[in-house]
Design a protein around this motif. Structure first.
Motif, PDB file in Angstrom:
ATOM      1  N   PRO A  98     -31.068  45.026 -25.900  1.00  0.00           N
ATOM      2  CA  PRO A  98     -31.118  46.415 -25.413  1.00  0.00           C
ATOM      3  C   PRO A  98     -31.548  47.417 -26.480  1.00  0.00           C
ATOM      4  CG  PRO A  98     -28.841  45.717 -25.781  1.00  0.00           C
ATOM      5  CD  PRO A  98     -29.699  44.499 -25.951  1.00  0.00           C
ATOM      6  N   ALA A  99     -31.426  47.055 -27.741  1.00  0.00           N
ATOM      7  CA  ALA A  99     -31.785  47.981 -28.821  1.00  0.00           C
ATOM      8  C   ALA A  99     -32.147  47.172 -30.058  1.00  0.00           C
ATOM      9  CB  ALA A  99     -30.634  48.933 -29.127  1.00  0.00           C
ATOM     10  N   ASP A 100     -32.703  47.842 -31.026  1.00  0.00           N
ATOM     11  CA  ASP A 100     -33.049  47.196 -32.286  1.00  0.00           C
ATOM     12  C   ASP A 100     -31.784  46.722 -32.992  1.00  0.00           C
ATOM     13  OD1 ASP A 100     -35.724  47.814 -31.809  1.00  0.00           O
ATOM     14  OD2 ASP A 100     -35.551  49.755 -32.823  1.00  0.00           O
ATOM     15  N   GLN A 101     -31.911  45.600 -33.690  1.00  0.00           N
ATOM     16  CA  GLN A 101     -30.777  45.009 -34.382  1.00  0.00           C
ATOM     17  C   GLN A 101     -31.141  44.812 -35.850  1.00  0.00           C
ATOM     18  OE1 GLN A 101     -27.898  44.366 -32.754  1.00  0.00           O
ATOM     19  NE2 GLN A 101     -28.753  44.957 -30.760  1.00  0.00           N
ATOM     20  N   ARG A 117     -42.768  50.458 -34.789  1.00  0.00           N
ATOM     21  CA  ARG A 117     -42.770  51.361 -33.627  1.00  0.00           C
ATOM     22  C   ARG A 117     -43.823  52.457 -33.765  1.00  0.00           C
ATOM     23  NH1 ARG A 117     -39.252  50.837 -29.787  1.00  0.00           N
ATOM     24  NH2 ARG A 117     -37.412  49.507 -30.011  1.00  0.00           N
ATOM     25  N   ALA A 125     -38.078  45.806 -28.610  1.00  0.00           N
ATOM     26  CA  ALA A 125     -36.947  45.715 -29.537  1.00  0.00           C
ATOM     27  C   ALA A 125     -37.368  44.883 -30.725  1.00  0.00           C
ATOM     28  CB  ALA A 125     -35.723  45.108 -28.862  1.00  0.00           C
TER      29      ALA A 125
END
Length: 251
Positions: A98-101, A117, A125
């Motif tokens: 769901p989001a960058d890690q 990005r 992601a």
């Protein structure tokens, strides 16, 4: 302001010497570390990631090309093999994070994600946490999400944490050595002060000049002064004893 700052400074010679010793080391370490991190993480990491962006754009152009899925998969797989990339295409939308890690202290990872990005459209992601040695990039294509896995060393320079740890360790070690040396140099001054204070109270403390040349000179001067004062006290005692004897004789 001057008096407020002065009240915060150590009062003893040892504390002030330690402050003079440690403060420049800390300032130099902070300056070098900040300058190094600024150049290493922002400059080198951005340049390396921009080099990978060219390959990623070409890979996306093949994935979005108007062709059959099987043909597209074969083309993407051939290109990924030549570029030393691991590609899974397409993948389920549920497999996309769901989001960058990234790690909390992974400063280079922050720069990698920002550069990807900025220079690449369709980034869903970026996962740098699941495998510390790889970068997993999830991209959006017309035929579904695509996962690209590449070696982390291709997008970020080698992590300088080890170098920073060695810098801190070396600085701490040298500070400890300097502390021991400084304490050894200041102990003769402390003993001289203790001997002078004891002599002022009428006590004789055994003292031998030690330390640096200037401290030895001060110690010898103190011993000469103490000897002269002792001789003067002895002379005064003899004089008073003689006077009292002469006064008692006629009486």
């Amino acid at each position: 302001m001057h008096w407020r700052l002065k009240s915060l400074l150590p009062r003893g010679l040892f504390g002030r010497a330690i402050l003079i010793l440690v403060l420049p080391v800390v300032v130099v370490q902070l300056t070098v570390s900040i300058a190094f991190i600024q150049r290493h993480f922002e400059g080198v990491t951005r340049q390396m990631t921009e080099g990978v962006l060219i390959e990623m754009r070409y890979l996306l152009s093949l994935a979005d090309a108007p062709a059959d899925l099987a043909v597209t998969q074969a083309r993407v797989a051939a290109l990924a093999d030549n570029l030393d990339l691991q590609v899974s295409f397409p993948i389920a939308a549920a497999d996309v994070p769901p989001a960058d890690q990234r790690g909390v202290i992974d400063w280079s990872g922050r720069e990698v994600i920002a550069t990807l990005r900025e220079g690449l459209t369709g980034v869903l992601a970026v996962d740098l946490l699941r495998d510390s040695g790889a970068a997993q990039i999830y991209l959006s294509t017309t035929k579904g999400p695509m996962l690209v896995v590449l070696d982390r060393r291709r997008v970020s320079a080698s992590n300088p944490h080890q170098l920073l740890v060695w810098m801190v360790f070396t600085s701490a070690l040298m500070t400890l050595i300097a502390y021991m040396f400084l304490r050894n140099q200041l102990s003769p001054i402390t003993r001289l002060a203790a001997a002078a204070e004891a002599f002022g109270k009428g006590q004789l403390v055994q003292y031998h000049p030690r330390g640096a040349t200037e401290v030895r000179a001060a110690g010898r001067a103190f011993l000469d002064m103490r000897n002269r004062i002792e001789r003067q006290i002895e002379s005064r005692t003899l004089l008073l004893s003689g006077v009292s004897h002469d006064l008692r004789t006629p009486l």
